[in-house]
Scaffold this motif. Structure first.
Motif, PDB file in Angstrom:
ATOM      1  N   VAL A 145     -12.615  -3.622  -4.263  1.00  0.00           N
ATOM      2  CA  VAL A 145     -11.124  -3.792  -4.165  1.00  0.00           C
ATOM      3  C   VAL A 145     -10.741  -4.938  -5.029  1.00  0.00           C
ATOM      4  O   VAL A 145      -9.530  -4.761  -5.693  1.00  0.00           O
ATOM      5  CB  VAL A 145     -10.530  -3.864  -2.898  1.00  0.00           C
ATOM      6  CG1 VAL A 145      -9.002  -4.028  -2.919  1.00  0.00           C
ATOM      7  CG2 VAL A 145     -10.790  -2.311  -2.185  1.00  0.00           C
ATOM      8  N   SER A 146     -11.313  -6.004  -5.004  1.00  0.00           N
ATOM      9  CA  SER A 146     -10.804  -7.195  -5.842  1.00  0.00           C
ATOM     10  C   SER A 146     -10.944  -6.931  -7.424  1.00  0.00           C
ATOM     11  O   SER A 146     -10.280  -7.535  -7.993  1.00  0.00           O
ATOM     12  CB  SER A 146     -12.104  -8.283  -5.464  1.00  0.00           C
ATOM     13  OG  SER A 146     -13.164  -8.340  -5.703  1.00  0.00           O
ATOM     14  N   GLU A 149      -7.820  -5.241  -7.887  1.00  0.00           N
ATOM     15  CA  GLU A 149      -6.626  -6.278  -7.631  1.00  0.00           C
ATOM     16  C   GLU A 149      -6.458  -7.115  -8.935  1.00  0.00           C
ATOM     17  O   GLU A 149      -5.478  -7.318  -9.395  1.00  0.00           O
ATOM     18  CB  GLU A 149      -6.873  -7.157  -6.481  1.00  0.00           C
ATOM     19  CG  GLU A 149      -5.690  -7.967  -6.274  1.00  0.00           C
ATOM     20  CD  GLU A 149      -4.151  -7.204  -6.248  1.00  0.00           C
ATOM     21  OE1 GLU A 149      -3.198  -7.978  -6.716  1.00  0.00           O
ATOM     22  OE2 GLU A 149      -4.124  -6.249  -5.544  1.00  0.00           O
ATOM     23  N   ARG A 152      -4.691  -4.948 -11.557  1.00  0.00           N
ATOM     24  CA  ARG A 152      -3.231  -5.033 -11.336  1.00  0.00           C
ATOM     25  C   ARG A 152      -2.694  -6.262 -12.117  1.00  0.00           C
ATOM     26  O   ARG A 152      -1.543  -6.282 -12.533  1.00  0.00           O
ATOM     27  CB  ARG A 152      -2.760  -4.898  -9.809  1.00  0.00           C
ATOM     28  CG  ARG A 152      -3.360  -3.417  -9.306  1.00  0.00           C
ATOM     29  CD  ARG A 152      -3.238  -3.280  -7.897  1.00  0.00           C
ATOM     30  NE  ARG A 152      -2.007  -3.905  -7.365  1.00  0.00           N
ATOM     31  CZ  ARG A 152      -0.671  -3.192  -7.326  1.00  0.00           C
ATOM     32  NH1 ARG A 152      -0.931  -1.972  -7.776  1.00  0.00           N
ATOM     33  NH2 ARG A 152       0.208  -3.549  -6.877  1.00  0.00           N
ATOM     34  N   GLU A 153      -3.242  -7.633 -11.618  1.00  0.00           N
ATOM     35  CA  GLU A 153      -2.622  -8.786 -12.113  1.00  0.00           C
ATOM     36  C   GLU A 153      -2.604  -8.816 -13.666  1.00  0.00           C
ATOM     37  O   GLU A 153      -1.626  -9.317 -14.177  1.00  0.00           O
ATOM     38  CB  GLU A 153      -3.243  -9.805 -11.510  1.00  0.00           C
ATOM     39  CG  GLU A 153      -3.336 -10.258  -9.939  1.00  0.00           C
ATOM     40  CD  GLU A 153      -4.079 -11.313  -9.304  1.00  0.00           C
ATOM     41  OE1 GLU A 153      -4.739 -12.066 -10.310  1.00  0.00           O
ATOM     42  OE2 GLU A 153      -3.796 -11.367  -8.263  1.00  0.00           O
ATOM     43  N   GLU A 238      -0.026  -0.482 -13.104  1.00  0.00           N
ATOM     44  CA  GLU A 238      -0.924  -1.009 -12.488  1.00  0.00           C
ATOM     45  C   GLU A 238      -1.530  -0.031 -11.471  1.00  0.00           C
ATOM     46  O   GLU A 238      -0.796   0.769 -10.737  1.00  0.00           O
ATOM     47  CB  GLU A 238      -0.170  -1.942 -11.571  1.00  0.00           C
ATOM     48  CG  GLU A 238       0.452  -3.186 -12.178  1.00  0.00           C
ATOM     49  CD  GLU A 238       1.247  -3.928 -11.403  1.00  0.00           C
ATOM     50  OE1 GLU A 238       1.247  -4.123 -10.092  1.00  0.00           O
ATOM     51  OE2 GLU A 238       2.538  -4.531 -11.831  1.00  0.00           O
ATOM     52  N   GLN A 240      -4.002   1.805  -8.286  1.00  0.00           N
ATOM     53  CA  GLN A 240      -4.197   1.335  -6.983  1.00  0.00           C
ATOM     54  C   GLN A 240      -5.752   1.698  -6.611  1.00  0.00           C
ATOM     55  O   GLN A 240      -6.088   2.801  -6.945  1.00  0.00           O
ATOM     56  CB  GLN A 240      -3.219   2.382  -6.067  1.00  0.00           C
ATOM     57  CG  GLN A 240      -1.680   2.085  -6.259  1.00  0.00           C
ATOM     58  CD  GLN A 240      -1.458   0.785  -5.790  1.00  0.00           C
ATOM     59  OE1 GLN A 240      -1.845   0.194  -5.004  1.00  0.00           O
ATOM     60  NE2 GLN A 240      -0.260   0.403  -6.080  1.00  0.00           N
TER      61      GLN A 240
END
Length: 391
Positions: A145-146, A149, A152-153, A238, A240
Motif C-alpha cells: 500500500v505504501s 501512496e 498518489r503523492e 491518483e 487507489q
C-alpha cells in the motif's frame, strides 16, 4: 509481477485467482516486471528470459486471458523508462528513502550491493508503471500500500506543478458547453454544491457524469475533473489501492509458501511429486505413534485442508485426528486428491503453450502494442505539460 520462473500454489491462491476475476470486471494491464528484477539481480541476469517464459505460461494456465486483459513485458514498452525519468525530475529523494520496503529489502539482501540508483528508484519506476495507464485501482497486498501512496503523492505533485495550463478556466468552460445544456447545468450545480458546501456526494456524482460523456475528449474530461476540485487539469489521476484477499495458503512446513523456504508445491507440479511432498509433510509432533491423538490446529497438513477440503472432510479429519481414529497418511490422501484435481486443468491449459514459444511471443507482442498505444497517449500529455512538445 517480477519474473521468478515457475510459480507455486501460493501465487495461484494469493494473486492469480484474483487477476482472473478482475479481468472480467475492469480493463486490466498485467506485465512482467523484468526491469524491476534487475534492481536486485543486475549481477546475474542469465535466468531472466527463461523465467519470463515460465511465468507467463503459468499466468495463462491459471486463466489469465489475453483476450480479456493486456499482457506484456515491461522492458518492451520503453515509454515506462521515459515516464520514470520525467517523474524523477520532481520526486524528492526523501520520498524514496522513507519507503518501508527500501530498508527492509536492504536488510534481507545484505549479501548484495544495493547501493545503486536503480534500487533506490524502483518505487518511482513502480509509480511510472501505474501512472502510465492512469490506473484507477491497483491490486496489491497490504505490504504494498505504501507504494500506491507514494504514487498518489507523485501524481498530486505533478498535477500541482503542471496542471495549470494557459487558459485553463476558458478551456474548462468550453468543455462544459460541449456536454449539452442539461448535463452542463447538472455539472455546474454539482460543482457549486461541492465547492461551496463540501458535499462529497456531489463530487462523486460529477465524476460519474463526466465518465459517461461521449461529446468530450479525454483531455476535456480530465480538465473538468480538476475544475470541480478547484485545481488544474488532472493529467495523472491518483490511483487507489485495491486490497487483494490475503492468501491463506501455508507451505509444507506451516510457514508461508515460498521458494526461498523450499516449502512449495508448483502450480504445474506432476501428480506423483505432489503426492510425495504431501506424504512426507511434517504433522502434529504429538502424534509420534499411530495410536497417539493429535491436534489438527497444530498440523501444517490441516492448514491445507482448510483451503482444499469441504466441511465434511475437515470434520472427518478433526474427529479422526483428535481420537487417533485415522493415521496421518489417511488424513493426507484426500488432500493429495484435491490438489491434483485443482492442478489438472492448469496442466492441460499449460500444455498448449509449453511447446509453442511462438504463441507466447505473439500474445506478448499483441499486448505490447496495446500497452504502447495507451502509454503514448499519456506521454504526449506529460511531455506537453512539461514543455517538451516540440512541433
Amino acid at each position: 509481477m517480477r519474473p521468478t520462473g515457475k510459480l507455486h500454489l501460493g501465487h495461484y491462491h494469493g494473486v492469480l485467482k484474483n487477476w482472473v476475476k478482475l479481468q472480467h470486471e475492469f480493463e486490466c494491464f498485467f506485465f512482467v516486471a523484468d526491469w524491476h528484477a534487475l534492481t536486485t539481480q543486475y549481477d546475474d541476469p542469465s535466468n531472466i528470459e527463461q523465467s519470463v517464459s515460465d511465468m507467463v505460461i503459468d499466468w495463462l494456465a491459471a486463466g489469465v486471458n489475453p483476450g480479456s486483459s493486456t499482457m506484456f513485458i515491461q522492458s518492451q514498452v520503453p515509454e515506462h523508462a521515459e515516464l520514470h525519468l520525467l517523474l524523477s525530475m520532481i520526486t524528492p529523494l526523501g520520498w524514496l528513502e522513507r519507503i518501508p520496503t527500501y530498508k527492509d529489502q536492504q536488510e534481507k539482501l545484505r549479501e548484495k550491493d544495493l547501493a545503486t540508483y536503480g534500487f533506490l528508484g524502483y518505487p518511482l519506476l513502480q509509480s511510472a508503471d501505474i501512472l502510465m495507464y492512469r490506473a484507477g485501482r491497483v491490486p496489491v497486498g497490504a505490504d504494498q500500500v505504501s507504494h500506491v501512496e507514494i504514487t498518489r503523492e507523485i501524481a498530486r505533485r505533478f498535477n500541482h506543478l503542471y496542471g495549470r495550463e494557459p487558459g485553463f478556466e476558458d478551456q474548462a468552460e468550453a468543455a462544459i458547453v460541449k456536454m449539452g445544456k442539461k448535463n452542463a447545468k447538472l455539472y455546474r450545480n454539482l460543482k457549486k454544491r461541492y465547492q461551496e458546501e463540501g458535499d462529497l456526494d456531489s463530487l462523486e456524482t460529477a465524476r460519474a457524469l463526466l465518465k459517461e460523456q461521449q461529446n468530450i475528449s479525454l483531455g476535456d474530461r480530465e480538465r473538468l475533473y480538476g475544475f470541480i476540485e478547484g485545481g488544474g487539469k488532472v493529467i495523472l489521476p491518483e490511483p487507489q489501492p485495491l486490497l487483494t484477499p490475503e492468501s491463506k495458503l501455508s507451505g509444507l512446513d506451516g510457514q508461508k509458501m515460498s521458494k526461498s523456504y523450499n516449502n512449495y508445491i508448483g502450480l504445474r507440479e506432476v501428480p506423483d511429486t505432489v503426492a510425495v511432498k504431501i506424504r512426507t509433510m511434517q504433522t502434529d509432533p504429538a502424534r509420534v505413534r499411530r495410536i497417539d491423538p493429535g491436534e489438527p490446529e497444530k498440523c501444517p497438513v490441516y492448514a491445507l485442508h482448510k483451503v482444499y477440503s469441504d466441511a465434511d472432510t475437515r470434520s472427518w479429519v478433526e474427529i479422526g485426528c483428535r481420537s487417533a481414529g485415522i493415521g496421518c497418511l489417511d488424513c493426507k490422501k484426500p488432500l493429495i486428491d484435491s490438489i491434483v484435481e485443482e492442478q489438472r486443468p492448469l496442466r492441460e491449459r499449460a500444455a498448449e503453450y509449453e511447446g509453442n514459444p511462438d504463441l507466447i511471443r505473439s500474445i506478448l507482442e499483441e499486448g505490447r502494442e496495446r500497452a504502447r498505444d495507451a502509454a503514448r497517449d499519456t506521454l504526449d500529455e506529460v511531455r506537453s505539460a512539461m514543455g517538451l512538445s516540440y512541433r
